[in-house]
Design an enzyme around this catalytic site. Structure first.
Site, PDB file in Angstrom:
ATOM      1  N   ARG A 182       6.467  -7.811 -17.053  1.00 53.97           N
ATOM      2  CA  ARG A 182       7.458  -8.657 -16.162  1.00 53.97           C
ATOM      3  C   ARG A 182       7.966  -9.882 -16.979  1.00 53.97           C
ATOM      4  NH1 ARG A 182       7.901  -4.650 -15.625  1.00 53.97           N
ATOM      5  NH2 ARG A 182       7.439  -3.137 -13.905  1.00 53.97           N
ATOM      6  N   SER A 230       8.924  -6.886  -5.028  1.00 58.45           N
ATOM      7  CA  SER A 230       7.274  -6.939  -4.929  1.00 58.45           C
ATOM      8  C   SER A 230       7.222  -8.460  -5.009  1.00 58.45           C
ATOM      9  CB  SER A 230       6.558  -6.299  -5.955  1.00 58.45           C
ATOM     10  OG  SER A 230       6.670  -5.072  -6.244  1.00 58.45           O
ATOM     11  N   GLU A 300       4.958 -12.829  -8.430  1.00 58.70           N
ATOM     12  CA  GLU A 300       6.011 -12.155  -9.437  1.00 58.70           C
ATOM     13  C   GLU A 300       7.516 -12.977  -9.271  1.00 58.70           C
ATOM     14  OE1 GLU A 300       8.139  -7.786  -9.202  1.00 58.70           O
ATOM     15  OE2 GLU A 300       6.038  -7.864 -10.047  1.00 58.70           O
TER      16      GLU A 300
HETATM   17  N1  EPU Z   1      -0.382   0.726  -1.281  1.00 56.32           N
HETATM   18  C1  EPU Z   1      -1.196   0.374  -0.074  1.00 56.32           C
HETATM   19  N2  EPU Z   1      -0.569  -0.438   0.942  1.00 56.32           N
HETATM   20  C2  EPU Z   1       0.663  -0.679   1.024  1.00 56.32           C
HETATM   21  C3  EPU Z   1       1.391  -0.650  -0.103  1.00 56.32           C
HETATM   22  C4  EPU Z   1       0.753   0.101  -1.256  1.00 56.32           C
HETATM   23  O1  EPU Z   1      -2.240   0.545  -0.054  1.00 56.32           O
HETATM   24  O2  EPU Z   1       1.209  -1.226   1.999  1.00 56.32           O
HETATM   25  C5  EPU Z   1      -0.821   1.452  -2.439  1.00 56.32           C
HETATM   26  C6  EPU Z   1      -0.102   2.565  -2.316  1.00 56.32           C
HETATM   27  O3  EPU Z   1      -0.863   3.526  -1.526  1.00 56.32           O
HETATM   28  C7  EPU Z   1      -0.264   3.250  -3.777  1.00 56.32           C
HETATM   29  C8  EPU Z   1      -0.486   1.773  -4.743  1.00 56.32           C
HETATM   30  O4  EPU Z   1      -0.522   0.789  -3.731  1.00 56.32           O
HETATM   31  O5  EPU Z   1      -1.726   3.874  -4.172  1.00 56.32           O
HETATM   32  C9  EPU Z   1       0.809   1.414  -5.522  1.00 56.32           C
HETATM   33  O6  EPU Z   1       2.040   1.360  -4.288  1.00 56.32           O
HETATM   34  P1  EPU Z   1       3.459   1.930  -4.950  1.00 56.32           P
HETATM   35  O7  EPU Z   1       3.606   3.081  -5.290  1.00 56.32           O
HETATM   36  O8  EPU Z   1       4.410   1.583  -3.854  1.00 56.32           O
HETATM   37  O9  EPU Z   1       3.749   0.977  -6.217  1.00 56.32           O
HETATM   38  P2  EPU Z   1       3.471  -0.590  -6.210  1.00 56.32           P
HETATM   39  O10 EPU Z   1       2.596  -0.785  -7.287  1.00 56.32           O
HETATM   40  O11 EPU Z   1       3.216  -1.403  -4.956  1.00 56.32           O
HETATM   41  C10 EPU Z   1       5.283  -0.940  -7.971  1.00 56.32           C
HETATM   42  C11 EPU Z   1       6.391  -2.043  -8.419  1.00 56.32           C
HETATM   43  C12 EPU Z   1       7.554  -1.971  -7.673  1.00 56.32           C
HETATM   44  C13 EPU Z   1       8.344  -0.605  -7.981  1.00 56.32           C
HETATM   45  C14 EPU Z   1       7.243   0.538  -7.389  1.00 56.32           C
HETATM   46  C15 EPU Z   1       7.572   2.086  -7.513  1.00 56.32           C
HETATM   47  C16 EPU Z   1       5.056  -3.831  -9.135  1.00 56.32           C
HETATM   48  C17 EPU Z   1       4.592  -5.283  -8.617  1.00 56.32           C
HETATM   49  N3  EPU Z   1       5.742  -3.252  -8.166  1.00 56.32           N
HETATM   50  O12 EPU Z   1       5.056  -1.369  -6.822  1.00 56.32           O
HETATM   51  O13 EPU Z   1       8.648  -2.692  -8.143  1.00 56.32           O
HETATM   52  O14 EPU Z   1       9.371  -0.231  -6.914  1.00 56.32           O
HETATM   53  O15 EPU Z   1       6.034   0.310  -7.966  1.00 56.32           O
HETATM   54  O16 EPU Z   1       7.821   2.030  -8.950  1.00 56.32           O
HETATM   55  O17 EPU Z   1       4.772  -3.443 -10.221  1.00 56.32           O
HETATM   56  C18 EPU Z   1       9.351  -4.964  -7.705  1.00 56.32           C
HETATM   57  O18 EPU Z   1       8.769  -5.134  -8.994  1.00 56.32           O
HETATM   58  O19 EPU Z   1      10.079  -5.748  -7.242  1.00 56.32           O
HETATM   59  C19 EPU Z   1       9.315  -3.600  -7.392  1.00 56.32           C
HETATM   60  C20 EPU Z   1       9.782  -3.528  -6.021  1.00 56.32           C
END
Ligand code: EPU
Length: 307
Positions: A182, A230, A300
């Protein structure tokens, strides 16, 4: 930021600095409506450059008069409640996008990433699928190496169309840049466009990948409430959302700022949140996660403006 904030600028000096700019200029303009979180105070002046020449004029004017100048993308940022001194630029008029030659697309900085994705789909070009769910712009996407689990800017970027802090336009080859999680290591200045190298593919294949991803986002993220994506970077080997949820913080509120019950790594504005509420909530989340798990979450978002 292009230049640092050195003093409180007077309006007449700003007017002088912007005298060659052709685009729309708005004084004491509230910035909240230009941000996805819908919070933040006014800019002394908000400028919408009509073209790259205008960006150059604004940069040169700001530099000559030692005025602070920043570009507002609006989707990954918190503007503090007292707003921003000096010049804020919004690049929405830089909205051209075209296929320059086979498989190479040029987009100006103000083009929204989902729009670029739609164009690529129309031209049967694969490589921008990750951009389908990102509300930001090409300029912001280049500067922060935007991405999702489908890919990131670094994968497709060929070169950056750039205006230096001295107001000179130059092309920076992606092969000369370092990309972090990022963050793209760019010199100080303003991204005004980007060249992306894509691959030809079948429309159905591109469409299937993006619609599956958009459905996943819709199911897991609070997209119907104002938010800035995020809140924290994922710490190595873990996920911020998991940690925040495990710390018992889902649904916790300060004023109208709330840790989303749908996804714990989002803070949503339930209507009348202020930047102060949001930043207090960020602090509370970081402290609680640090105390419980010993992990220091890294923000972020960018935070700008006066307290
Ligand atoms: N999870 C939880 N509780 C929650 C949310 C998530 O336990 O309330 C767990 C989920 O079950 C999963 C893991 O955390 O096992 C990852 O969650 P998710 O798949 O939603 O992805 P993320 O890592 O939280 C990233 C990007 C997002 C992008 C999503 C999908 C980052 C910081 N964020 O989120 O990007 O949309 O993957 O590809 O890398 C952004 O950067 O603004 C953004 C929205």
């Amino acid at each position: 930021m292009v230049t640092g904030q050195r003093h409180v600028p007077t309006l007449s000096v700003i007017r002088q600095a912007l005298r060659h700019v052709q685009g729309d200029i708005r004084w004491d303009e509230p910035l909240a409506p230009y941000t996805s979180l819908q919070v933040g105070g006014p800019a002394d002046v908000l400028v919408f450059p009509a073209d790259v020449e205008d960006v150059i004029h604004a940069v040169q004017g700001a530099r000559f008069y030692h005025l602070p100048l920043m570009v507002l993308g609006g989707t990954n940022v918190v503007i503090r409640d007292k707003g921003v001194r000096g010049i804020v630029m919004h690049l929405k008029q830089l909205s051209k996008v075209y296929e320059e030659k086979t498989n190479r697309v040029y987009a100006q900085a103000g083009v929204r990433l989902p729009r670029l994705m739609q164009f690529s789909l129309g031209w049967k070009l694969s490589g921008m699928e990750w951009a389908a769910g990102i509300p930001g712009t090409v300029g912001g996407g280049v500067a922060m190496n935007a991405g999702t689990r489908l890919g990131e800017m670094q994968d497709v970027l060929e070169a950056v169309d750039f205006v230096t802090i001295h107001g000179r336009r130059k092309r920076i080859e992606a092969s000369t840049l370092s990309f972090l999680y990022r963050k793209t290591m760019l010199p100080k200045g303003i991204v005004v466009g980007a060249w992306m190298q894509l691959r030809s593919s079948a429309k159905d294949t591109i469409h299937a990948a993006t619609s599956q991803y958009l459905q996943y986002r819709k199911a897991t993220q609070p997209l119907t409430l104002p938010n800035a994506g995020s809140v924290f970077q994922n710490p190595p080997g873990d996920s911020a959302g998991r940690l925040v949820e495990a710390a018992g913080l889902k649904g916790v509120r300060i004023g109208d700022a709330e840790v989303s019950v749908k996804h714990a790594n989002f803070i949503v504005n339930r209507g009348a949140a202020t930047a102060e509420h949001i930043l207090l909530l960020v602090r509370k989340v970081r402290e609680r996660v640090a105390r419980k798990f010993g992990v220091r979450l890294i923000l972020e978002w960018k935070v700008v403006g006066e307290r």
